[in-house]
Motif scaffolding. Structure first.
Motif, PDB file in Angstrom:
ATOM      1  N   GLU A 139      -3.950  -5.268  11.128  1.00 31.29           N
ATOM      2  CA  GLU A 139      -5.185  -5.979  10.786  1.00 31.29           C
ATOM      3  C   GLU A 139      -4.991  -7.005   9.670  1.00 31.29           C
ATOM      4  O   GLU A 139      -5.609  -8.065   9.683  1.00 31.29           O
ATOM      5  N   TYR A 140      -4.125  -6.686   8.706  1.00 27.32           N
ATOM      6  CA  TYR A 140      -4.020  -7.543   7.524  1.00 27.32           C
ATOM      7  C   TYR A 140      -2.587  -7.957   7.171  1.00 27.32           C
ATOM      8  O   TYR A 140      -2.399  -8.722   6.228  1.00 27.32           O
ATOM      9  N   GLY A 141      -1.607  -7.458   7.907  1.00 21.98           N
ATOM     10  CA  GLY A 141      -0.218  -7.825   7.621  1.00 21.98           C
ATOM     11  C   GLY A 141       0.357  -7.161   6.388  1.00 21.98           C
ATOM     12  O   GLY A 141       1.418  -7.563   5.890  1.00 21.98           O
ATOM     13  N   TRP A 142      -0.313  -6.124   5.858  1.00 26.63           N
ATOM     14  CA  TRP A 142       0.157  -5.445   4.655  1.00 26.63           C
ATOM     15  C   TRP A 142       1.440  -4.657   4.916  1.00 26.63           C
ATOM     16  O   TRP A 142       1.707  -4.236   6.046  1.00 26.63           O
ATOM     17  N   THR A 143       2.200  -4.435   3.862  1.00 26.79           N
ATOM     18  CA  THR A 143       3.360  -3.554   3.944  1.00 26.79           C
ATOM     19  C   THR A 143       2.998  -2.192   3.352  1.00 26.79           C
ATOM     20  O   THR A 143       2.149  -2.096   2.462  1.00 26.79           O
ATOM     21  N   PHE A 144       3.635  -1.156   3.855  1.00 24.27           N
ATOM     22  CA  PHE A 144       3.308   0.218   3.466  1.00 24.27           C
ATOM     23  C   PHE A 144       4.557   0.998   3.099  1.00 24.27           C
ATOM     24  O   PHE A 144       5.624   0.812   3.693  1.00 24.27           O
ATOM     25  N   VAL A 145       4.383   1.884   2.124  1.00 21.99           N
ATOM     26  CA  VAL A 145       5.339   2.952   1.868  1.00 21.99           C
ATOM     27  C   VAL A 145       4.584   4.256   2.081  1.00 21.99           C
ATOM     28  O   VAL A 145       3.538   4.487   1.467  1.00 21.99           O
ATOM     29  N   GLY A 146       5.075   5.088   2.983  1.00 15.00           N
ATOM     30  CA  GLY A 146       4.432   6.365   3.260  1.00 15.00           C
ATOM     31  C   GLY A 146       5.264   7.511   2.723  1.00 15.00           C
ATOM     32  O   GLY A 146       6.489   7.521   2.880  1.00 15.00           O
ATOM     33  N   THR A 147       4.623   8.462   2.047  1.00 21.52           N
ATOM     34  CA  THR A 147       5.338   9.651   1.576  1.00 21.52           C
ATOM     35  C   THR A 147       4.907  10.851   2.404  1.00 21.52           C
ATOM     36  O   THR A 147       3.794  10.903   2.910  1.00 21.52           O
ATOM     37  N   GLU A 148       5.806  11.821   2.524  1.00 27.14           N
ATOM     38  CA  GLU A 148       5.503  12.988   3.363  1.00 27.14           C
ATOM     39  C   GLU A 148       6.305  14.195   2.903  1.00 27.14           C
ATOM     40  O   GLU A 148       7.497  14.082   2.594  1.00 27.14           O
ATOM     41  N   VAL A 149       5.637  15.364   2.842  1.00 28.59           N
ATOM     42  CA  VAL A 149       6.305  16.594   2.404  1.00 28.59           C
ATOM     43  C   VAL A 149       6.887  17.391   3.566  1.00 28.59           C
ATOM     44  O   VAL A 149       7.663  18.316   3.353  1.00 28.59           O
ATOM     45  N   ASP A 150       6.511  17.037   4.797  1.00 24.76           N
ATOM     46  CA  ASP A 150       6.944  17.789   5.968  1.00 24.76           C
ATOM     47  C   ASP A 150       8.014  17.011   6.732  1.00 24.76           C
ATOM     48  O   ASP A 150       7.788  15.877   7.166  1.00 24.76           O
ATOM     49  N   LYS A 151       9.172  17.613   6.916  1.00 23.67           N
ATOM     50  CA  LYS A 151      10.295  16.909   7.535  1.00 23.67           C
ATOM     51  C   LYS A 151      10.044  16.576   8.997  1.00 23.67           C
ATOM     52  O   LYS A 151      10.435  15.510   9.485  1.00 23.67           O
TER      53      LYS A 151
ATOM     54  N   ILE B 272       0.845  -1.190   0.000  1.00 27.26           N
ATOM     55  CA  ILE B 272       0.000   0.000   0.000  1.00 27.26           C
ATOM     56  C   ILE B 272       0.884   1.244   0.000  1.00 27.26           C
ATOM     57  O   ILE B 272       1.839   1.339   0.782  1.00 27.26           O
ATOM     58  N   LEU B 273       0.547   2.210  -0.854  1.00 27.62           N
ATOM     59  CA  LEU B 273       1.235   3.494  -0.877  1.00 27.62           C
ATOM     60  C   LEU B 273       0.356   4.528  -0.186  1.00 27.62           C
ATOM     61  O   LEU B 273      -0.774   4.776  -0.613  1.00 27.62           O
ATOM     62  N   ASP B 274       0.848   5.116   0.886  1.00 24.36           N
ATOM     63  CA  ASP B 274       0.110   6.111   1.662  1.00 24.36           C
ATOM     64  C   ASP B 274       0.675   7.494   1.356  1.00 24.36           C
ATOM     65  O   ASP B 274       1.752   7.864   1.827  1.00 24.36           O
ATOM     66  N   ILE B 275      -0.057   8.272   0.557  1.00 22.55           N
ATOM     67  CA  ILE B 275       0.383   9.618   0.191  1.00 22.55           C
ATOM     68  C   ILE B 275       0.044  10.583   1.320  1.00 22.55           C
ATOM     69  O   ILE B 275      -1.123  10.804   1.638  1.00 22.55           O
ATOM     70  N   GLY B 276       1.072  11.134   1.954  1.00 22.33           N
ATOM     71  CA  GLY B 276       0.861  12.020   3.100  1.00 22.33           C
ATOM     72  C   GLY B 276       0.640  11.226   4.364  1.00 22.33           C
ATOM     73  O   GLY B 276      -0.403  11.332   5.006  1.00 22.33           O
ATOM     74  N   VAL B 277       1.625  10.424   4.729  1.00 22.04           N
ATOM     75  CA  VAL B 277       1.488   9.530   5.891  1.00 22.04           C
ATOM     76  C   VAL B 277       1.297  10.312   7.190  1.00 22.04           C
ATOM     77  O   VAL B 277       0.755   9.783   8.161  1.00 22.04           O
ATOM     78  N   GLY B 278       1.716  11.591   7.210  1.00 21.36           N
ATOM     79  CA  GLY B 278       1.528  12.411   8.402  1.00 21.36           C
ATOM     80  C   GLY B 278       2.483  12.043   9.513  1.00 21.36           C
ATOM     81  O   GLY B 278       3.284  11.116   9.403  1.00 21.36           O
TER      82      GLY B 278
END
Length: 304
Positions: free
Chosen positions: A133-145, A115-121
């Motif tokens: 819940e499901y064992g999925w892997t994630f890549v999160g992107t974020e614009v704020d350091k 799953i790609l999470d745009i703006g992981v926060g």
């Protein structure tokens, strides 16, 4: 373009959502004793917290995440949004149903689902719920350091989560997808909770309205759990501008992402967004209508 507008509408929370019903404060306090500092008896004689108090809301969220999702640590900076956990879980469970629809009715689980999470926060909320819940892997992107550092701290103190979640810094706010995907990688779903407002002034007014709804005086500062930093609350063009650009960009990544999706807070934005989908020749789309109490959230999902 096929549009299945109502086939995934639900009244109340999703049946797999762990937060159906009232909060069990007795159990939550056992997990996170500090929550007890914020409890009081309301007019009905029931235990509750002051939802206009950001410290109390943060304590409740921490208790929920530790109790239901086995986190060892969770914290966010004071300047960042404190997400409502039940509603965030809804997003995850409903996209699981969409994935099941093309998997013989069975929700695909395990780390092969990406799953790609745009703006992981700063809160990392969707990866936390989706991985547990499901064992999925994630890549999160974020614009704020600062938000990215917060996520990295959460991951470093939760080893199992760290094995399945990575984050990437996006130094180009004009693009949600460009430069974020590696050339050969594929994602099963893209999720996104975009900035809602078009300006800082509009965001401030929105926070003031929410504060009034919680009984705060107009002279009070907006509560922090509704304020958030600029990147979380507003962007040029607001929600409609952000999502219009995202739909346009998605064309260039249709071979790498099986589904794209995003929360749409303003229902009036649905029509122009579907018009944009038609322009880029989206082949299939659906709108998820998620109901939580008297609040309904729309999530648009599309694929090529």
């Amino acid at each position: 373009m096929e549009n299945n507008e109502t086939n995934l509408s639900f009244e109340g929370l999703h049946p797999r959502n762990k937060h159906i019903g009232r909060y069990d404060f007795a159990q939550l306090i056992k997990t996170h004793p500090d929550l007890n500092l914020h409890l009081f008896l309301n007019k009905a004689g029931e235990k509750s917290i002051d939802f206009s108090n950001p410290i109390a809301v943060k304590a409740l969220n921490k208790a929920l995440l530790m109790h239901f999702y086995n986190l060892e640590y969770w914290n966010i900076p004071k300047s960042n949004l404190c997400p409502p956990i039940p509603g965030r879980a809804e997003y995850i469970h409903h996209i699981a149903d969409l994935l099941a629809a093309s998997n013989g009715g069975v929700v695909p689980t395990g780390n092969a689902v990406r799953i790609l999470d745009i703006g992981v926060g700063a809160n990392c909320i969707y990866p936390i719920i989706g991985n547990h819940e499901y064992g999925w892997t994630f890549v999160g992107t974020e614009v704020d350091k600062q938000s990215l550092l917060s996520v990295e701290t959460i991951l470093s103190k939760n080893p199992k989560l760290k094995e399945n979640v990575t984050v990437r810094f996006n130094d180009n706010k004009r693009h949600a997808l460009k430069y974020m995907l590696e050339s050969e990688e594929v994602f099963d779903f893209v999720i996104c909770n975009p900035p809602f407002h078009a300006s800082a002034e509009e965001a401030a007014k929105g926070s003031e309205r929410k504060s009034k709804n919680l009984g705060q005086k107009a002279t009070d500062k907006p509560v922090l759990n509704f304020s958030g930093n600029n990147n979380e609350l507003w962007c040029e063009g607001g929600e409609l501008g952000f999502l219009t650009n995202m739909i346009f960009e998605s064309v260039h990544f249709k071979s790498q992402c099986k589904w794209f999706s995003a929360i749409v807070s303003k229902k009036t934005n649905l029509k122009p967004l579907y018009k944009q989908m038609k322009k880029v020749e989206v082949k299939n789309s659906t709108t998820l209508h998620l109901t939580n109490g008297n609040k309904t959230t729309q999530i648009i999902c599309w694929q090529f």
